[in-house]
Design a protein around this motif. Structure first.
Motif, PDB file in Angstrom:
ATOM      1  N   GLN A   1       3.791  62.088  76.577  1.00 60.91           N
ATOM      2  CA  GLN A   1       4.146  61.640  75.569  1.00 60.91           C
ATOM      3  C   GLN A   1       5.816  61.949  75.363  1.00 60.91           C
ATOM      4  O   GLN A   1       6.723  60.869  75.161  1.00 60.91           O
ATOM      5  CB  GLN A   1       3.615  62.125  74.238  1.00 60.91           C
ATOM      6  N   GLU A   2       6.360  62.898  75.736  1.00 56.01           N
ATOM      7  CA  GLU A   2       7.850  63.394  75.696  1.00 56.01           C
ATOM      8  C   GLU A   2       8.477  62.504  76.719  1.00 56.01           C
ATOM      9  O   GLU A   2       9.508  61.903  76.252  1.00 56.01           O
ATOM     10  CB  GLU A   2       7.892  64.753  76.088  1.00 56.01           C
TER      11      GLU A   2
ATOM     12  N   ASN B   1       7.481  59.647  78.139  1.00 53.74           N
ATOM     13  CA  ASN B   1       7.676  58.227  77.790  1.00 53.74           C
ATOM     14  C   ASN B   1       8.456  57.869  76.609  1.00 53.74           C
ATOM     15  O   ASN B   1       9.026  56.916  76.490  1.00 53.74           O
ATOM     16  CB  ASN B   1       5.947  57.883  77.419  1.00 53.74           C
ATOM     17  N   ASP B   2       8.598  58.652  75.490  1.00 57.01           N
ATOM     18  CA  ASP B   2       9.378  58.427  74.492  1.00 57.01           C
ATOM     19  C   ASP B   2      10.775  58.479  74.891  1.00 57.01           C
ATOM     20  O   ASP B   2      11.418  57.381  74.438  1.00 57.01           O
ATOM     21  CB  ASP B   2       9.269  59.816  73.272  1.00 57.01           C
TER      22      ASP B   2
ATOM     23  N   GLY C   1      11.326  55.316  77.099  1.00 58.32           N
ATOM     24  CA  GLY C   1      11.339  54.269  75.971  1.00 58.32           C
ATOM     25  C   GLY C   1      12.790  53.912  75.183  1.00 58.32           C
ATOM     26  O   GLY C   1      13.233  52.961  75.012  1.00 58.32           O
ATOM     27  N   ASN C   2      13.388  55.185  74.946  1.00 61.04           N
ATOM     28  CA  ASN C   2      14.506  55.063  74.445  1.00 61.04           C
ATOM     29  C   ASN C   2      15.578  54.914  75.016  1.00 61.04           C
ATOM     30  O   ASN C   2      16.363  53.792  74.407  1.00 61.04           O
ATOM     31  CB  ASN C   2      14.821  56.589  73.763  1.00 61.04           C
TER      32      ASN C   2
ATOM     33  N   ASP D   1      20.464  59.449  74.607  1.00 57.55           N
ATOM     34  CA  ASP D   1      19.255  59.261  74.997  1.00 57.55           C
ATOM     35  C   ASP D   1      19.071  59.371  76.443  1.00 57.55           C
ATOM     36  O   ASP D   1      18.102  59.823  76.890  1.00 57.55           O
ATOM     37  CB  ASP D   1      18.797  58.121  74.540  1.00 57.55           C
TER      38      ASP D   1
END
Length: 352
Positions: free
Chosen positions: A73-74, A76-77, A80-81, A108
């Motif tokens: 999750q970390e 991918n987030d 994605g940012n 980011d």
């Protein structure tokens, strides 16, 4: 700092010393938080003791534990940012708005880079990215990630790591000024079309050279990332010693991601086949020292991977020969296949 037996490790503990493999490469860095995959690796490779930070174990587990789900999750987030920010800038540049502020993506990008380099397994990190997007966008972010990791393996400082990430992100930005019909053509390009496409490195440089938020080192990487050591590259036919260092780093990352990614006109090749290509290119085009550091560090993470061979059999990588990094020892059922001795068999695909 204290030494602890592997059996006493719990998930979330932090390493206080780097761990090396028999190739002399760091496989886990100081500060890495122990996950299940690390315990499996220790057991299979006869690592019996490691050094950990001397802090309360309950606090360690509570405050530092990173499960695979959280890591996914970390990452991918963060990915994605950066992807979203880059797409927005891409379309700005495509519309010839060259005076944007690059700092909008830097924050980011630094967050993604810091998440990435906390674990040396760059291929594993790329495999858990679940975002599906156009190749031209994901390629930019992938090359940023790979360039940053190469800098870490070269033991360069954080400033250079972040600079390499920014260079990788913008390396192909000149393609915004190339005909989109040419860029998305599904057939292989004719010679004259390829000559037009080669202009993208100059277009990228010219587009951003007056932007005060783009460092000069990044501009040089954009302009020269297709130069080759033997002078066969473009746009200027520079040789290795003439080509800026960041451009040589980005070149290795660019080639690796390009050949291991699906394109409109070409399917990707396996990471092991990419090894052979990178190795061959290091003799005539890519910086051989950078390529060697990249390949030897990547190789360490192929151990324990399941692979499919060209004869259809499946097996597990059990040993990497440092003299033939792309031709490891494979365990197939109860037998062993040494690819460094049998060149009639190739690795077709990494399964897991």
């Amino acid at each position: 700092m204290r030494e602890i037996a592997i059996e006493e490790l719990t998930l979330g503990m932090c390493l206080s010393k780097d761990i090396y493999n028999d190739l002399g490469n760091i496989i886990l860095s100081q500060g890495t938080e122990i996950a299940e995959k690390h315990l499996d690796y220790f057991r299979k490779h006869g690592i019996f003791f490691v050094y950990i930070d001397e802090i309360d174990e309950a606090i360690s587990r509570e405050s530092h534990r990173i499960t695979m789900g959280n890591k996914l999750q970390e990452l991918n987030d963060a990915y994605g940012n950066v992807l979203s920010q880059f797409k927005a800038l891409y379309f700005e540049i495509q519309n010839r708005h060259f005076d944007f502020d690059a700092s909008v993506v830097k924050e980011d990008l630094i967050a993604l880079t810091d998440t990435l380099i906390s674990d040396n397994d760059i291929l594993g990190s790329l495999r858990i990215i679940t975002i599906n997007e156009n190749y031209h966008f994901t390629h930019a972010v992938n090359v940023a990630m790979l360039s940053a990791m190469i800098c870490k393996w070269l033991t360069l400082d954080k400033e250079m790591i972040y600079m390499a990430a920014l260079s990788g992100l913008f390396h192909d930005i000149g393609k915004t000024q190339v005909s989109q019909e040419l860029l998305f053509k599904s057939e292989r390009l004719r010679e004259e079309e390829f000559e037009q496409l080669k202009m993208h490195s100059r277009f990228g440089y010219e587009s951003l050279k007056n932007n005060p938020t783009i460092p000069k080192e990044v501009l040089a990487a954009i302009l020269f990332h297709h130069e080759r050591s033997d002078g066969s590259g473009y746009p200027s036919g520079l040789r290795e010693e003439q080509t800026p260092y960041l451009a040589r780093i980005v070149a290795v990352a660019d080639v690796f991601d390009a050949i291991t990614s699906d394109k409109i006109y070409k399917k990707s090749v396996s990471s092991f086949k990419a090894f052979t290509i990178i190795k061959d290119e290091s003799f005539r085009g890519l910086d051989p020292k950078i390529a060697e550091v990249f390949l030897s560090n990547i190789a360490a993470y192929f151990v324990n991977n399941r692979v499919r061979l060209s004869d259809g059999r499946e097996g597990e990588v059990v040993y990497i020969n440092k003299y033939a990094l792309n031709r490891p020892l494979i365990k197939v059922s109860n037998a062993f296949v040494d690819l460094s001795m049998d060149y009639s068999i190739e690795i077709e695909e990494v399964i897991s």
